[in-house]
Motif scaffolding. Structure first.
Motif, PDB file in Angstrom:
ATOM      1  N   ALA A  16       0.798  -1.076  -0.060  1.00  0.00           N
ATOM      2  CA  ALA A  16      -0.176   0.172   0.350  1.00  0.00           C
ATOM      3  C   ALA A  16       0.905   0.845   0.262  1.00  0.00           C
ATOM      4  O   ALA A  16       0.106   2.140  -0.858  1.00  0.00           O
ATOM      5  CB  ALA A  16      -1.042   0.113   1.790  1.00  0.00           C
ATOM      6  N   VAL A  17       1.992   0.950   0.996  1.00  0.00           N
ATOM      7  CA  VAL A  17       2.904   2.061   0.302  1.00  0.00           C
ATOM      8  C   VAL A  17       3.419   2.475  -0.677  1.00  0.00           C
ATOM      9  O   VAL A  17       3.290   3.837  -1.735  1.00  0.00           O
ATOM     10  CB  VAL A  17       4.259   1.834   1.904  1.00  0.00           C
ATOM     11  CG1 VAL A  17       4.706   2.655   1.556  1.00  0.00           C
ATOM     12  CG2 VAL A  17       3.689   2.221   3.157  1.00  0.00           C
ATOM     13  N   ARG A  18       3.916   1.494  -1.256  1.00  0.00           N
ATOM     14  CA  ARG A  18       4.086   2.009  -2.710  1.00  0.00           C
ATOM     15  C   ARG A  18       3.535   2.734  -3.600  1.00  0.00           C
ATOM     16  O   ARG A  18       3.742   3.070  -4.737  1.00  0.00           O
ATOM     17  CB  ARG A  18       5.243  -0.040  -3.361  1.00  0.00           C
ATOM     18  CG  ARG A  18       5.442   0.526  -4.710  1.00  0.00           C
ATOM     19  CD  ARG A  18       6.808   0.472  -4.222  1.00  0.00           C
ATOM     20  NE  ARG A  18       7.541   0.980  -5.349  1.00  0.00           N
ATOM     21  CZ  ARG A  18       8.785   1.014  -5.969  1.00  0.00           C
ATOM     22  NH1 ARG A  18       9.274   1.968  -5.453  1.00  0.00           N
ATOM     23  NH2 ARG A  18       9.342   1.183  -7.210  1.00  0.00           N
ATOM     24  N   VAL A  19       2.145   1.767  -3.781  1.00  0.00           N
ATOM     25  CA  VAL A  19       1.227   1.783  -4.891  1.00  0.00           C
ATOM     26  C   VAL A  19       0.304   3.438  -4.190  1.00  0.00           C
ATOM     27  O   VAL A  19       0.580   4.225  -5.507  1.00  0.00           O
ATOM     28  CB  VAL A  19       0.192   0.951  -4.316  1.00  0.00           C
ATOM     29  CG1 VAL A  19      -1.169   1.872  -4.990  1.00  0.00           C
ATOM     30  CG2 VAL A  19       0.401  -0.661  -4.913  1.00  0.00           C
ATOM     31  N   GLY A  24       5.239   5.883   4.923  1.00  0.00           N
ATOM     32  CA  GLY A  24       4.993   5.362   5.164  1.00  0.00           C
ATOM     33  C   GLY A  24       4.016   4.848   6.070  1.00  0.00           C
ATOM     34  O   GLY A  24       3.048   5.080   5.029  1.00  0.00           O
ATOM     35  N   PHE A  25       3.994   3.341   7.040  1.00  0.00           N
ATOM     36  CA  PHE A  25       2.717   3.270   7.594  1.00  0.00           C
ATOM     37  C   PHE A  25       3.403   2.972   8.978  1.00  0.00           C
ATOM     38  O   PHE A  25       4.084   3.272   9.062  1.00  0.00           O
ATOM     39  CB  PHE A  25       2.251   2.215   6.873  1.00  0.00           C
ATOM     40  CG  PHE A  25       3.414   0.727   7.075  1.00  0.00           C
ATOM     41  CD1 PHE A  25       3.249   0.131   8.326  1.00  0.00           C
ATOM     42  CD2 PHE A  25       4.281   0.424   6.309  1.00  0.00           C
ATOM     43  CE1 PHE A  25       3.832  -1.216   8.961  1.00  0.00           C
ATOM     44  CE2 PHE A  25       5.112  -0.579   6.534  1.00  0.00           C
ATOM     45  CZ  PHE A  25       4.767  -1.278   7.721  1.00  0.00           C
ATOM     46  N   TYR A  26       1.649   3.320   9.564  1.00  0.00           N
ATOM     47  CA  TYR A  26       1.804   3.243  11.439  1.00  0.00           C
ATOM     48  C   TYR A  26       1.329   1.524  11.187  1.00  0.00           C
ATOM     49  O   TYR A  26       0.319   1.184  10.713  1.00  0.00           O
ATOM     50  CB  TYR A  26       1.656   4.702  11.744  1.00  0.00           C
ATOM     51  CG  TYR A  26       1.000   3.617  13.357  1.00  0.00           C
ATOM     52  CD1 TYR A  26       1.948   4.324  14.344  1.00  0.00           C
ATOM     53  CD2 TYR A  26      -0.391   3.620  13.757  1.00  0.00           C
ATOM     54  CE1 TYR A  26       1.319   4.052  16.209  1.00  0.00           C
ATOM     55  CE2 TYR A  26      -0.762   3.689  14.996  1.00  0.00           C
ATOM     56  CZ  TYR A  26       0.516   3.565  15.951  1.00  0.00           C
ATOM     57  OH  TYR A  26       0.043   3.422  17.283  1.00  0.00           O
ATOM     58  N   ARG A  27       2.153   1.008  11.953  1.00  0.00           N
ATOM     59  CA  ARG A  27       1.573  -0.350  13.471  1.00  0.00           C
ATOM     60  C   ARG A  27       0.526   0.259  14.330  1.00  0.00           C
ATOM     61  O   ARG A  27       1.571   0.306  15.102  1.00  0.00           O
ATOM     62  CB  ARG A  27       2.143  -1.670  12.843  1.00  0.00           C
ATOM     63  CG  ARG A  27       1.971  -2.909  13.880  1.00  0.00           C
ATOM     64  CD  ARG A  27       2.729  -3.367  14.127  1.00  0.00           C
ATOM     65  NE  ARG A  27       1.893  -4.811  14.498  1.00  0.00           N
ATOM     66  CZ  ARG A  27       1.814  -5.369  15.435  1.00  0.00           C
ATOM     67  NH1 ARG A  27       1.955  -4.304  16.211  1.00  0.00           N
ATOM     68  NH2 ARG A  27       1.516  -6.349  15.563  1.00  0.00           N
ATOM     69  N   GLY A  28      -0.703  -0.024  14.326  1.00  0.00           N
ATOM     70  CA  GLY A  28      -1.301   0.529  15.441  1.00  0.00           C
ATOM     71  C   GLY A  28      -1.682  -0.893  16.693  1.00  0.00           C
ATOM     72  O   GLY A  28      -0.503  -1.715  16.470  1.00  0.00           O
ATOM     73  N   THR A  29      -2.033  -0.796  17.361  1.00  0.00           N
ATOM     74  CA  THR A  29      -1.831  -1.374  18.450  1.00  0.00           C
ATOM     75  C   THR A  29      -3.328  -2.096  19.041  1.00  0.00           C
ATOM     76  O   THR A  29      -4.213  -0.784  18.723  1.00  0.00           O
ATOM     77  CB  THR A  29      -1.873  -0.836  19.963  1.00  0.00           C
ATOM     78  OG1 THR A  29      -2.354  -0.546  20.424  1.00  0.00           O
ATOM     79  CG2 THR A  29       0.268  -0.657  19.868  1.00  0.00           C
ATOM     80  N   PHE A  39      -0.017   6.488   5.333  1.00  0.00           N
ATOM     81  CA  PHE A  39       0.240   8.736   5.471  1.00  0.00           C
ATOM     82  C   PHE A  39       0.515   9.471   4.976  1.00  0.00           C
ATOM     83  O   PHE A  39       2.060   8.455   4.034  1.00  0.00           O
ATOM     84  CB  PHE A  39       0.389   9.031   6.961  1.00  0.00           C
ATOM     85  CG  PHE A  39       1.699   8.533   7.553  1.00  0.00           C
ATOM     86  CD1 PHE A  39       3.202   8.918   7.276  1.00  0.00           C
ATOM     87  CD2 PHE A  39       1.673   7.328   8.012  1.00  0.00           C
ATOM     88  CE1 PHE A  39       4.387   8.522   6.866  1.00  0.00           C
ATOM     89  CE2 PHE A  39       3.289   6.678   8.341  1.00  0.00           C
ATOM     90  CZ  PHE A  39       4.662   7.751   7.922  1.00  0.00           C
ATOM     91  N   GLY A  40       0.831  10.564   4.621  1.00  0.00           N
ATOM     92  CA  GLY A  40       1.248  11.170   3.863  1.00  0.00           C
ATOM     93  C   GLY A  40       1.975  11.859   3.790  1.00  0.00           C
ATOM     94  O   GLY A  40       3.001  12.029   4.760  1.00  0.00           O
ATOM     95  N   PRO A  41       2.254  13.305   3.813  1.00  0.00           N
ATOM     96  CA  PRO A  41       3.402  14.764   4.339  1.00  0.00           C
ATOM     97  C   PRO A  41       3.500  13.610   5.300  1.00  0.00           C
ATOM     98  O   PRO A  41       1.570  14.612   6.285  1.00  0.00           O
ATOM     99  CB  PRO A  41       3.362  15.628   3.543  1.00  0.00           C
ATOM    100  CG  PRO A  41       2.362  15.961   2.002  1.00  0.00           C
ATOM    101  CD  PRO A  41       1.655  14.245   2.719  1.00  0.00           C
ATOM    102  N   VAL A  42       4.386  14.489   6.383  1.00  0.00           N
ATOM    103  CA  VAL A  42       4.549  14.432   8.142  1.00  0.00           C
ATOM    104  C   VAL A  42       4.854  15.860   8.217  1.00  0.00           C
ATOM    105  O   VAL A  42       5.952  16.398   7.840  1.00  0.00           O
ATOM    106  CB  VAL A  42       5.527  12.958   8.608  1.00  0.00           C
ATOM    107  CG1 VAL A  42       5.479  13.750   9.545  1.00  0.00           C
ATOM    108  CG2 VAL A  42       4.475  11.880   8.187  1.00  0.00           C
ATOM    109  N   THR A  43       4.225  16.694   9.153  1.00  0.00           N
ATOM    110  CA  THR A  43       4.996  17.861   9.873  1.00  0.00           C
ATOM    111  C   THR A  43       4.653  17.544  11.310  1.00  0.00           C
ATOM    112  O   THR A  43       4.401  16.824  12.067  1.00  0.00           O
ATOM    113  CB  THR A  43       3.756  18.883   9.317  1.00  0.00           C
ATOM    114  OG1 THR A  43       3.306  18.926   8.191  1.00  0.00           O
ATOM    115  CG2 THR A  43       4.162  20.394  10.583  1.00  0.00           C
ATOM    116  N   LEU A  44       6.345  18.127  11.096  1.00  0.00           N
ATOM    117  CA  LEU A  44       7.255  18.410  12.701  1.00  0.00           C
ATOM    118  C   LEU A  44       7.177  19.746  13.331  1.00  0.00           C
ATOM    119  O   LEU A  44       7.215  20.239  12.333  1.00  0.00           O
ATOM    120  CB  LEU A  44       8.194  17.157  12.900  1.00  0.00           C
ATOM    121  CG  LEU A  44       8.409  15.929  12.044  1.00  0.00           C
ATOM    122  CD1 LEU A  44      10.215  16.382  11.868  1.00  0.00           C
ATOM    123  CD2 LEU A  44       7.022  15.257  12.853  1.00  0.00           C
TER     124      LEU A  44
END
Length: 65
Positions: A16-19, A24-29, A39-44
């Protein structure tokens, strides 16, 4: 929802990340289900209020190329 073990779920998330060209991706609990979220662009944002945005521009080649 897909019935998959951790390894298969991580592989599907990587696809899914590649397509979607996501950075990246987040693995929830969870216990009954473990969500994987791309997720898309990340703002810090720093404590002083300054921010920076990370965008991963990945070129995706089609299988025909």
């Amino acid at each position: 929802m897909i019935d998959a073990d951790d390894q298969m779920a991580a592989m599907l998330a990587a696809i899914a990340v590649r397509v979607t060209a996501a950075p990246g991706f987040y693995r929830g609990t969870g216990s009954a289900a473990i969500p994987f979220i791309t997720f898309g662009p990340v703002t810090l944002t720093a404590e002083d209020g300054t921010s920076s945005t990370f965008r991963n521009d990945i070129e995706v080649e089609s299988a025909a190329e």
